[in-house]
Design an enzyme around this catalytic site. Structure first.
Site, PDB file in Angstrom:
ATOM      1  N   THR A   1       0.957  -1.076   0.104  1.00 32.54           N
ATOM      2  CA  THR A   1      -0.001  -0.024  -0.394  1.00 32.54           C
ATOM      3  C   THR A   1       0.716   1.434  -0.164  1.00 32.54           C
ATOM      4  OG1 THR A   1      -1.169  -1.254   1.507  1.00 32.54           O
ATOM      5  CG2 THR A   1      -1.854   1.500   1.366  1.00 32.54           C
TER       6      THR A   1
ATOM      7  N   LEU B   1       2.126  -4.656  13.243  1.00 37.57           N
ATOM      8  CA  LEU B   1       0.625  -5.708  12.855  1.00 37.57           C
ATOM      9  C   LEU B   1       0.091  -5.010  13.598  1.00 37.57           C
ATOM     10  CD1 LEU B   1       1.691  -8.214  10.313  1.00 37.57           C
ATOM     11  CD2 LEU B   1       1.166  -6.008   8.947  1.00 37.57           C
TER      12      LEU B   1
ATOM     13  N   GLU C   1      -3.381  -7.773   6.249  1.00 36.82           N
ATOM     14  CA  GLU C   1      -3.253  -7.534   7.764  1.00 36.82           C
ATOM     15  C   GLU C   1      -3.488  -9.165   8.845  1.00 36.82           C
ATOM     16  OE1 GLU C   1      -1.500  -5.365   9.576  1.00 36.82           O
ATOM     17  OE2 GLU C   1      -2.391  -3.432   8.310  1.00 36.82           O
TER      18      GLU C   1
ATOM     19  N   PHE D   1       0.231 -23.653  12.544  1.00 34.99           N
ATOM     20  CA  PHE D   1       0.791 -23.253  11.728  1.00 34.99           C
ATOM     21  C   PHE D   1       3.205 -23.899  11.208  1.00 34.99           C
ATOM     22  CE2 PHE D   1      -0.807 -19.614  13.198  1.00 34.99           C
ATOM     23  CZ  PHE D   1      -1.973 -19.100  11.972  1.00 34.99           C
TER      24      PHE D   1
HETATM   25  P1  TGC Z   1       5.325 -17.166  15.576  1.00 31.54           P
HETATM   26  O1  TGC Z   1       7.053 -18.035  16.058  1.00 31.54           O
HETATM   27  O2  TGC Z   1       4.180 -17.333  15.757  1.00 31.54           O
HETATM   28  O3  TGC Z   1       6.159 -15.721  15.986  1.00 31.54           O
HETATM   29  C1  TGC Z   1       7.586 -15.255  16.318  1.00 31.54           C
HETATM   30  C2  TGC Z   1       7.355 -14.111  17.283  1.00 31.54           C
HETATM   31  O4  TGC Z   1       6.885 -13.355  16.664  1.00 31.54           O
HETATM   32  C3  TGC Z   1       5.827 -12.619  17.894  1.00 31.54           C
HETATM   33  N1  TGC Z   1       4.402 -12.141  17.907  1.00 31.54           N
HETATM   34  C4  TGC Z   1       4.622 -11.309  17.576  1.00 31.54           C
HETATM   35  N2  TGC Z   1       4.553 -10.286  18.205  1.00 31.54           N
HETATM   36  C5  TGC Z   1       3.565  -8.516  18.607  1.00 31.54           C
HETATM   37  N3  TGC Z   1       2.863  -9.209  17.957  1.00 31.54           N
HETATM   38  C6  TGC Z   1       2.192 -10.598  17.256  1.00 31.54           C
HETATM   39  N4  TGC Z   1       0.739 -10.537  16.115  1.00 31.54           N
HETATM   40  C7  TGC Z   1       2.740 -10.642  17.192  1.00 31.54           C
HETATM   41  N5  TGC Z   1       2.499 -12.996  16.694  1.00 31.54           N
HETATM   42  C8  TGC Z   1       3.935 -13.769  16.778  1.00 31.54           C
HETATM   43  C9  TGC Z   1       5.893 -14.338  19.057  1.00 31.54           C
HETATM   44  O5  TGC Z   1       5.998 -14.430  19.820  1.00 31.54           O
HETATM   45  C10 TGC Z   1       7.466 -14.237  17.888  1.00 31.54           C
HETATM   46  O6  TGC Z   1       8.305 -13.780  19.366  1.00 31.54           O
HETATM   47  P2  TGC Z   1       9.643 -14.371  19.780  1.00 31.54           P
HETATM   48  O7  TGC Z   1      10.315 -13.418  20.659  1.00 31.54           O
HETATM   49  O8  TGC Z   1       9.694 -15.786  20.344  1.00 31.54           O
HETATM   50  O9  TGC Z   1      10.510 -14.883  18.705  1.00 31.54           O
HETATM   51  O10 TGC Z   1       5.517 -16.714  14.280  1.00 31.54           O
HETATM   52  P3  TGC Z   1       5.419 -17.302  12.785  1.00 31.54           P
HETATM   53  O11 TGC Z   1       6.484 -18.007  11.895  1.00 31.54           O
HETATM   54  O12 TGC Z   1       4.670 -19.213  13.028  1.00 31.54           O
HETATM   55  O13 TGC Z   1       4.028 -16.646  12.158  1.00 31.54           O
HETATM   56  C11 TGC Z   1       2.737 -17.493  13.073  1.00 31.54           C
HETATM   57  C12 TGC Z   1       1.278 -16.047  12.115  1.00 31.54           C
HETATM   58  C13 TGC Z   1       1.141 -17.369  10.958  1.00 31.54           C
HETATM   59  C14 TGC Z   1       0.393 -15.678  13.070  1.00 31.54           C
HETATM   60  C15 TGC Z   1       1.910 -14.958  11.268  1.00 31.54           C
HETATM   61  O14 TGC Z   1       3.425 -15.057  10.481  1.00 31.54           O
HETATM   62  C16 TGC Z   1       1.105 -13.890  10.921  1.00 31.54           C
HETATM   63  O15 TGC Z   1       0.918 -13.150  11.510  1.00 31.54           O
HETATM   64  N6  TGC Z   1       0.918 -14.221   9.732  1.00 31.54           N
HETATM   65  C17 TGC Z   1       0.094 -12.911   8.584  1.00 31.54           C
HETATM   66  C18 TGC Z   1       0.845 -12.365   7.764  1.00 31.54           C
HETATM   67  C19 TGC Z   1       0.235 -11.093   7.759  1.00 31.54           C
HETATM   68  O16 TGC Z   1      -0.457 -10.408   8.432  1.00 31.54           O
HETATM   69  N7  TGC Z   1       1.547 -10.130   7.147  1.00 31.54           N
HETATM   70  C20 TGC Z   1       0.546  -8.542   6.930  1.00 31.54           C
HETATM   71  C21 TGC Z   1       1.056  -7.852   5.914  1.00 31.54           C
HETATM   72  S1  TGC Z   1       0.546  -5.765   6.207  1.00 31.54           S
HETATM   73  C22 TGC Z   1       0.086  -6.011   5.553  1.00 31.54           C
HETATM   74  O17 TGC Z   1      -0.794  -7.007   4.872  1.00 31.54           O
HETATM   75  C23 TGC Z   1      -0.496  -4.307   5.645  1.00 31.54           C
HETATM   76  S2  TGC Z   1      -1.606  -3.955   4.891  1.00 31.54           S
HETATM   77  C24 TGC Z   1      -2.267  -2.099   5.388  1.00 31.54           C
HETATM   78  C25 TGC Z   1      -3.216  -2.123   5.064  1.00 31.54           C
HETATM   79  O18 TGC Z   1      -3.268  -1.117   3.753  1.00 31.54           O
HETATM   80  O19 TGC Z   1      -3.734  -1.458   5.869  1.00 31.54           O
HETATM   81  P1  FAD Z   2      -1.265 -16.558   0.776  1.00 34.17           P
HETATM   82  O1  FAD Z   2      -0.851 -16.225   1.904  1.00 34.17           O
HETATM   83  O2  FAD Z   2      -1.018 -17.640  -0.435  1.00 34.17           O
HETATM   84  O3  FAD Z   2      -3.212 -17.488   1.254  1.00 34.17           O
HETATM   85  C1  FAD Z   2      -3.489 -18.279   0.293  1.00 34.17           C
HETATM   86  C2  FAD Z   2      -4.725 -18.545   1.154  1.00 34.17           C
HETATM   87  O4  FAD Z   2      -4.242 -19.841   1.760  1.00 34.17           O
HETATM   88  C3  FAD Z   2      -5.492 -17.775   2.153  1.00 34.17           C
HETATM   89  O5  FAD Z   2      -6.904 -18.071   2.295  1.00 34.17           O
HETATM   90  C4  FAD Z   2      -5.034 -17.961   3.402  1.00 34.17           C
HETATM   91  O6  FAD Z   2      -5.938 -18.171   4.124  1.00 34.17           O
HETATM   92  C5  FAD Z   2      -4.696 -19.775   3.077  1.00 34.17           C
HETATM   93  N1  FAD Z   2      -3.232 -19.727   3.558  1.00 34.17           N
HETATM   94  C6  FAD Z   2      -2.668 -19.682   4.418  1.00 34.17           C
HETATM   95  N2  FAD Z   2      -1.939 -19.902   5.338  1.00 34.17           N
HETATM   96  C7  FAD Z   2      -2.512 -21.280   5.878  1.00 34.17           C
HETATM   97  C8  FAD Z   2      -2.369 -22.187   6.903  1.00 34.17           C
HETATM   98  N3  FAD Z   2      -1.231 -22.087   7.091  1.00 34.17           N
HETATM   99  N4  FAD Z   2      -3.536 -22.608   7.368  1.00 34.17           N
HETATM  100  C9  FAD Z   2      -5.050 -22.237   6.631  1.00 34.17           C
HETATM  101  N5  FAD Z   2      -4.856 -21.236   5.287  1.00 34.17           N
HETATM  102  C10 FAD Z   2      -3.446 -21.193   4.692  1.00 34.17           C
HETATM  103  N6  FAD Z   2       1.689  -6.476   2.981  1.00 34.17           N
HETATM  104  C11 FAD Z   2       2.391  -6.026   2.848  1.00 34.17           C
HETATM  105  O7  FAD Z   2       3.391  -6.018   3.451  1.00 34.17           O
HETATM  106  N7  FAD Z   2       2.247  -4.479   2.925  1.00 34.17           N
HETATM  107  C12 FAD Z   2       1.410  -3.775   2.489  1.00 34.17           C
HETATM  108  O8  FAD Z   2       1.227  -2.245   2.742  1.00 34.17           O
HETATM  109  C13 FAD Z   2       0.188  -4.583   2.185  1.00 34.17           C
HETATM  110  N8  FAD Z   2      -1.029  -4.443   1.505  1.00 34.17           N
HETATM  111  C14 FAD Z   2      -2.085  -4.332   0.916  1.00 34.17           C
HETATM  112  C15 FAD Z   2      -2.733  -3.943  -0.451  1.00 34.17           C
HETATM  113  C16 FAD Z   2      -3.756  -5.049  -1.207  1.00 34.17           C
HETATM  114  C17 FAD Z   2      -4.472  -4.810  -1.596  1.00 34.17           C
HETATM  115  C18 FAD Z   2      -3.151  -6.431  -0.508  1.00 34.17           C
HETATM  116  C19 FAD Z   2      -4.648  -7.248  -1.098  1.00 34.17           C
HETATM  117  C20 FAD Z   2      -2.326  -7.114  -0.100  1.00 34.17           C
HETATM  118  C21 FAD Z   2      -2.037  -6.519   0.773  1.00 34.17           C
HETATM  119  N9  FAD Z   2      -0.820  -6.541   1.583  1.00 34.17           N
HETATM  120  C22 FAD Z   2       0.511  -6.239   1.988  1.00 34.17           C
HETATM  121  C23 FAD Z   2      -0.291  -8.611   1.165  1.00 34.17           C
HETATM  122  C24 FAD Z   2      -1.529  -8.732   2.376  1.00 34.17           C
HETATM  123  O9  FAD Z   2      -1.134  -8.582   3.777  1.00 34.17           O
HETATM  124  C25 FAD Z   2      -1.612 -10.725   1.799  1.00 34.17           C
HETATM  125  O10 FAD Z   2      -1.669 -10.530   0.778  1.00 34.17           O
HETATM  126  C26 FAD Z   2      -1.541 -11.343   3.116  1.00 34.17           C
HETATM  127  O11 FAD Z   2      -0.944 -11.804   4.218  1.00 34.17           O
HETATM  128  C27 FAD Z   2      -2.088 -12.831   2.520  1.00 34.17           C
HETATM  129  O12 FAD Z   2      -1.004 -13.128   1.838  1.00 34.17           O
HETATM  130  P2  FAD Z   2      -1.224 -13.489   0.427  1.00 34.17           P
HETATM  131  O13 FAD Z   2      -1.444 -12.667  -0.498  1.00 34.17           O
HETATM  132  O14 FAD Z   2       0.267 -14.092   0.186  1.00 34.17           O
HETATM  133  O15 FAD Z   2      -1.817 -15.690   0.379  1.00 34.17           O
END
Ligand code: TGC
Ligand code: FAD
Length: 402
Positions: free
Chosen positions: A181, A257, A381, A401
């Site tokens: 974004t 996050l 997110e 996971f």
């Molecule tokens: P895991 O081993 O569970 O954790 C690693 C370390 O991180 C700590 N931790 C957290 N700390 C703060 N806040 C949280 N929510 C935390 N979750 C975990 C944890 O305690 C550990 O710490 P340490 O000290 O032991 O190292 O990690 P994992 O690799 O197993 O992953 C867990 C999982 C799947 C939940 C995590 O990877 C996850 O949340 N995945 C989703 C990825 C995601 O949300 N991506 C978002 C990208 S940014 C975005 O989308 C912006 S959109 C912006 C907009 O336009 O608004």
């Molecule tokens: P994937 O991880 O490939 O997931 C595909 C599907 O598989 C999903 O349904 C998911 O739930 C499922 N899946 C994956 N793993 C598992 C599991 N272990 N068990 C069960 N189901 C699972 N990211 C940034 O870093 N910065 C940004 O500013 C940002 N902005 C964004 C803006 C937009 C418009 C969009 C669409 C995305 C943005 N993102 C950003 C990325 C966003 O955080 C990711 O799209 C999101 O985290 C999912 O990753 P992915 O799209 O690669 O899907």
């Protein structure tokens, strides 16, 4: 309304009124109400009249970046000494709610800047980095973005391949980030990359650094008024002074996050409220079979369920806010609220679309735009299912996971 065979452009007269079925306003302070009303007025005058056209054209209303700064939307709960709002977490949530009532993309503009760029610089940056970047980001003079997701690593960011290698007084950065974004407009990017030991570190990458580019991603049917792009790093030399010194590991980006997901848990209620508000008004005005459609039990069922779900989401957000104010909101509690409230808003958008009949798919009402936006909000997110698994892990103690 349809006139002369054309659907008129919706420079809409925004008649939104808040809905507070459980008198939650009584739990808010005067400052919360003041902040909310100021943002609501701004959305009515600056966002509602233009948002449908910008969304149709898939164009970001860039001029709003400054206005968002003026209403204090960047880092409302970060300290005032860096030019930020100095308010509490509930104020931050309410501001996000009012912005997303206007459009999820507008809320994204603010939440990326405040929670994903300013927050990590504040929390993990040096004092010098704070003073250099935070006031300019708070005032909208500088725009930032956050790079975690990669083309092949979305839900699983710990597998990222973007990396840094030591090169004297700098690091050499290589890799790519996807779905970022604000990236095509950003002056700086907070980027997460692995060092030579495989630990994740945060770096501030500045536009103009050689080998750094930010191509735009086109073709989105969702969040069309928000600009999205990539971050590409080809041997980018990033001075060591641009590394965030006070964190390493995945908990760095995940902490950011948590902050942003908290804002989304509040924000999504705004989108749900706007859809409900529009559907309620339409149900009173639209007549079929000689009476307002709101008199039919099936319409009442939809509206009654909508306000019930909104009220539950409002209470969840408020309670989460009180916990966040004393530093007790856990990541898993934030996940539950983000997942529930976004899904709630998306379900409401779908039901509201039905209440509007055919008009529900047009740009004369905000519903279809919110619905399309919320598909992204359900995914970014952390996806709906990832948050479910976070709750599952929290209650069972088993990690699905790994
Ligand atoms: P895991 O081993 O569970 O954790 C690693 C370390 O991180 C700590 N931790 C957290 N700390 C703060 N806040 C949280 N929510 C935390 N979750 C975990 C944890 O305690 C550990 O710490 P340490 O000290 O032991 O190292 O990690 P994992 O690799 O197993 O992953 C867990 C999982 C799947 C939940 C995590 O990877 C996850 O949340 N995945 C989703 C990825 C995601 O949300 N991506 C978002 C990208 S940014 C975005 O989308 C912006 S959109 C912006 C907009 O336009 O608004
Ligand atoms: P994937 O991880 O490939 O997931 C595909 C599907 O598989 C999903 O349904 C998911 O739930 C499922 N899946 C994956 N793993 C598992 C599991 N272990 N068990 C069960 N189901 C699972 N990211 C940034 O870093 N910065 C940004 O500013 C940002 N902005 C964004 C803006 C937009 C418009 C969009 C669409 C995305 C943005 N993102 C950003 C990325 C966003 O955080 C990711 O799209 C999101 O985290 C999912 O990753 P992915 O799209 O690669 O899907």
């Amino acid at each position: 309304m349809i006139g002369n065979g054309t659907i008129q452009k919706r420079a809409r007269q925004d008649q939104y009124q808040g809905h507070d079925y459980y008198n939650i306003d009584e739990l808010l302070s005067e400052d919360h109400i003041l902040a909310r009303d100021a943002v609501r007025d701004w959305v009515k005058s600056e966002v509602s009249p233009i948002i449908e056209e910008y969304a149709e054209r898939a164009e970001c209303p860039k001029h709003l970046f400054k206005g968002l700064a003026e209403i204090g939307a960047y880092g409302p709960s970060l300290p005032a000494e860096y030019g930020c709002g100095g308010m509490d977490e509930i104020a931050y949530g309410i501001i996000m709610q009012e912005l997303e009532r206007g459009d999820s993309g507008i809320r994204s503009m603010a939440s990326v800047q405040g929670s994903l760029v300013m927050y990590p610089i504040y929390r993990f940056g040096s004092e010098e980095q704070r003073r250099k970047y935070l006031p300019k980001l708070a005032s909208g003079e500088m725009i930032g973005c956050f790079g975690l997701t990669e083309p092949d690593h979305g839900s699983d960011p710990s597998s990222m391949i973007t990396n840094i290698k030591d090169d004297g007084d700098a690091y050499i950065l290589n890799g790519a980030k996807m779905w970022i974004t604000n990236s095509p407009l950003a002056d700086i990017a907070v980027v997460w990359a692995k060092n030579e030991e495989g630990r994740i570190q945060g770096l501030i990458v500045e536009r103009g650094m050689k080998g750094f580019s930010t191509p735009e991603i086109h073709g989105k049917w969702s969040l069309r008024a928000s600009i999205t792009g990539e971050l590409v790093f080809e041997d980018v030399r990033v001075p060591k002074s641009n590394v965030l010194p006070n964190v390493s590991g995945l908990k760095g980006p995940l902490s950011c996050l948590s902050k942003a997901r908290y804002g989304i848990a509040w924000g999504a209620i705004g989108a749900g409220l706007d859809c409900y508000d529009s559907a309620l008004r339409y149900s009173r005005e639209r007549k079929q079979f000689g009476k307002p459609i709101g008199q039919f039990q099936l319409t009442q069922k939809k509206l009654a369920e909508m306000i019930t779900e909104i009220t539950k989401a409002q209470l969840l957000a408020w309670r989460l806010g009180t916990l966040a104010n004393v530093g007790k909101a856990t990541p898993a509690q934030i996940s539950m609220a983000k997942r529930n409230n976004v899904n709630m808003a998306l379900e409401i958008a779908r039901e509201a679309r039905q209440i509007h009949g055919g008009m529900g798919i047009t740009n004369e009402y905000p519903v279809m735009r919110h619905m399309m936006n919320l598909e992204t909000v359900l995914t970014y997110e952390g996806t709906h299912d990832i948050h479910l698994l976070i709750t599952g892990m929290d209650v069972t103690g088993f990690n699905a996971f790994k």
